[in-house]
Design a protein around this motif. Structure first.
Motif, PDB file in Angstrom:
ATOM      1  N   TYR A   1      37.738  36.058  48.700  1.00  0.00           N
ATOM      2  CA  TYR A   1      37.980  34.873  47.640  1.00  0.00           C
ATOM      3  C   TYR A   1      38.454  34.197  48.502  1.00  0.00           C
ATOM      4  CZ  TYR A   1      41.201  38.574  45.816  1.00  0.00           C
ATOM      5  OH  TYR A   1      41.849  39.923  45.240  1.00  0.00           O
TER       6      TYR A   1
ATOM      7  N   VAL B   1      41.986  35.203  41.232  1.00  0.00           N
ATOM      8  CA  VAL B   1      41.631  36.136  39.815  1.00  0.00           C
ATOM      9  C   VAL B   1      41.767  35.441  38.839  1.00  0.00           C
ATOM     10  CG1 VAL B   1      42.254  38.500  39.231  1.00  0.00           C
ATOM     11  CG2 VAL B   1      42.565  37.450  41.490  1.00  0.00           C
ATOM     12  N   GLU B   2      42.513  34.739  38.872  1.00  0.00           N
ATOM     13  CA  GLU B   2      42.836  34.145  37.478  1.00  0.00           C
ATOM     14  C   GLU B   2      41.093  33.513  37.152  1.00  0.00           C
ATOM     15  OE1 GLU B   2      45.771  32.683  35.839  1.00  0.00           O
ATOM     16  OE2 GLU B   2      46.807  34.616  35.786  1.00  0.00           O
TER      17      GLU B   2
ATOM     18  N   ALA C   1      37.965  34.024  38.548  1.00  0.00           N
ATOM     19  CA  ALA C   1      36.943  34.891  38.773  1.00  0.00           C
ATOM     20  C   ALA C   1      36.940  35.133  37.183  1.00  0.00           C
ATOM     21  CB  ALA C   1      37.093  35.595  39.670  1.00  0.00           C
ATOM     22  N   ALA C   2      37.878  35.478  36.628  1.00  0.00           N
ATOM     23  CA  ALA C   2      38.010  36.235  35.254  1.00  0.00           C
ATOM     24  C   ALA C   2      37.621  34.588  34.296  1.00  0.00           C
ATOM     25  CB  ALA C   2      38.874  35.995  34.709  1.00  0.00           C
TER      26      ALA C   2
ATOM     27  N   GLU D   1      33.206  39.406  39.788  1.00  0.00           N
ATOM     28  CA  GLU D   1      33.520  40.911  40.315  1.00  0.00           C
ATOM     29  C   GLU D   1      34.481  41.288  41.096  1.00  0.00           C
ATOM     30  OE1 GLU D   1      29.837  42.251  38.500  1.00  0.00           O
ATOM     31  OE2 GLU D   1      30.017  41.548  36.490  1.00  0.00           O
TER      32      GLU D   1
ATOM     33  N   LEU E   1      37.560  40.345  41.519  1.00  0.00           N
ATOM     34  CA  LEU E   1      38.803  40.998  40.685  1.00  0.00           C
ATOM     35  C   LEU E   1      38.665  42.507  41.190  1.00  0.00           C
ATOM     36  CD1 LEU E   1      37.220  39.563  37.010  1.00  0.00           C
ATOM     37  CD2 LEU E   1      39.138  38.994  37.804  1.00  0.00           C
TER      38      LEU E   1
ATOM     39  N   ASP F   1      41.025  43.103  43.702  1.00  0.00           N
ATOM     40  CA  ASP F   1      42.613  42.539  43.158  1.00  0.00           C
ATOM     41  C   ASP F   1      43.423  44.086  42.674  1.00  0.00           C
ATOM     42  OD1 ASP F   1      45.177  40.381  42.567  1.00  0.00           O
ATOM     43  OD2 ASP F   1      44.810  41.516  40.565  1.00  0.00           O
TER      44      ASP F   1
END
Length: 343
Positions: free
Chosen positions: A191, A266-267, A269-270, A322, A325, A328
Motif C-alpha cells: 500500500y 484501493v480505488e 489502484a483500480a 493488482e 486489489l 484488499d
C-alpha cells in the motif's frame, strides 16, 4: 449525494483546455517532437535541453502546479478532484515534462509552484528517471518516494552528482527522455504512501485524457475517410472498434473521478489499471482505424500510444495495482471443503 461537476469545476477544465490550445497547440507539440530533449550527443544528460521553460511558466501562472497548495501559502486551495480535471486535459494535449512530480513538489521545492523550477522524481525499483535534462530538483529516496517518509530533495551539488551518475536509456516516447540512476534502490510497498498514491492517480488522469482524445481522433477519421466509395465509419468492424474505445473510456473516467473524491488506495489502484488499459488499447484501436497512415511519423496517433505505454510503468504498474486489489480481497477460501467435495 451530488457527483455532478460544479460550475467552477467546469470553468476550470474549460479554461485549462483553452490555455493548452493557445500555448501548446499541435504545431508547438510537433516542434517539440522534432527537437527532442534531454539526451546529449555524447550519451550523457544535456542540461541545456529538456522542458520548455516558457511553457512551464505559463502553467505556473495558471495555477497548474499550485492548485492544491493552501491559499495562505500562495496556492489556489483546491483538491484532488480539481487536479484530476487539469491532468486529464494535459493528457489530451500530450503535454510533455514531469508534470506530476512538479505538481507534487509545489510545497517542497522553491519555485515549483510558480513554474520557475522543474522537478522530476526517481521512483526507485529499477524505474528510469524521466526528464532529467534541465531539472532543477529530483525527489529521491527508495523508501521515501514509495511511502512518503524520509523523502530527499536533491538540488545544487547533490543534483549535479546525481545527474553525473545517470545513464541514458532509449525512450519510446520522443517527448520523454529517460535516464537510469545507477545504484538507486527502492521496492514497491503493498500500500503505497500518499505521494505515490497521488502520483498514480494524476498519471491515471493523464491516461484518461489520452484515451478520450484517441477516441475522438478515431471517430473523426472514420467520419472523413472513404474506402470503396463509402465512409469507413459505415463499416461494422470500424463501428465496433469505436464503440469499444468509448466503452473503455467511460468506466476509466468513473474510476478516476471516484478515486479523486475518496483518495482510497484501493480505488486509486483500480483507476490506474482501468486508465492504463483504456489509454493503451484505445491508442492501438485508433491507429488501426487510421490504417497505414497511422503508423507514419507525421500522424499523432503513435505519440499517444508511446506515451500511454510509458505511463503504464510510472508510479504504479499493473502488477503492483493488482497486488493492492488482491490484498484488499483478503484470503481466498475454497468453495467446498474436502469432505463436502467428496460428497
Amino acid at each position: 449525494m451530488d457527483f455532478q461537476f460544479s460550475d467552477d469545476q467546469r470553468a476550470l477544465r474549460s479554461g485549462m483546455r483553452d490555455l493548452l490550445g493557445a500555448v501548446f497547440d499541435r504545431d508547438r507539440m510537433r516542434a517539440a517532437v522534432e527537437r527532442g530533449g534531454g539526451v546529449g550527443r555524447g550519451g550523457g544528460v544535456d542540461r541545456d535541453r529538456g522542458v520548455d521553460r516558457g511553457l512551464w511558466r505559463e502553467l505556473g501562472a495558471a495555477g497548474f502546479f499550485a492548485l492544491r497548495l493552501p491559499e495562505e501559502a500562495g496556492g489556489v486551495g483546491l483538491g484532488l478532484p480539481e487536479a484530476v480535471l487539469l491532468f486529464e486535459e494535459a493528457g489530451r494535449a500530450l503535454l510533455p515534462g514531469p508534470l506530476v512530480a512538479t505538481h507534487l513538489a509545489a510545497g517542497l521545492v522553491k519555485g515549483a509552484a510558480e513554474g520557475e523550477a522543474v522537478v522530476t522524481v526517481a521512483e526507485g525499483g529499477g524505474r528510469p528517471v524521466a526528464d532529467l535534462g534541465g531539472a532543477d530538483a529530483v525527489l529521491v529516496g527508495g523508501a521515501g518516494v514509495l511511502t512518503g517518509e524520509g523523502l530527499e530533495v536533491l538540488t545544487g551539488e547533490g543534483l549535479e552528482a546525481f545527474v553525473a551518475g545517470a545513464v541514458p536509456v532509449r525512450s519510446m516516447d520522443p517527448l520523454t527522455p529517460l535516464h537510469r540512476a545507477m545504484g538507486l534502490a527502492g521496492a514497491s510497498e503493498a500500500y503505497p504512501g500518499a505521494l505515490r498514491r497521488e502520483g498514480a492517480l494524476l498519471s491515471a488522469a493523464e491516461q484518461l485524457g489520452s484515451a478520450a482524445r484517441t477516441t475522438e481522433m478515431a471517430v473523426q477519421h472514420a467520419g472523413e475517410r472513404e474506402q470503396f466509395g463509402s465512409l469507413i465509419g459505415s463499416f461494422q468492424a470500424v463501428k465496433h472498434l469505436c464503440a469499444d474505445m468509448l466503452a473503455r473510456t467511460g468506466p476509466a473516467r468513473s474510476a478516476v473521478y471516484a478515486a479523486a473524491v475518496t483518495g482510497d488506495p484501493v480505488e486509486i489502484a483500480a483507476a490506474k489499471l482501468l486508465a492504463d488499459e483504456a489509454a493503451v488499447r484505445n491508442a492501438r484501436d485508433c491507429l488501426q482505424i487510421h490504417g497505414g497512415m497511422g503508423f507514419t511519423w507525421e500522424a499523432d496517433v503513435h505519440l499517444h500510444l508511446k506515451r500511454a505505454w510509458l505511463r503504464t510503468a510510472r508510479w504504479l504498474t499493473a502488477a503492483e495495482a493488482e497486488e493492492i486489489l488482491a490484498a484488499d480481497l483478503g484470503p481466498v477460501r475454497p468453495l467446498y471443503s474436502g469432505s463436502a467435495a467428496l460428497g
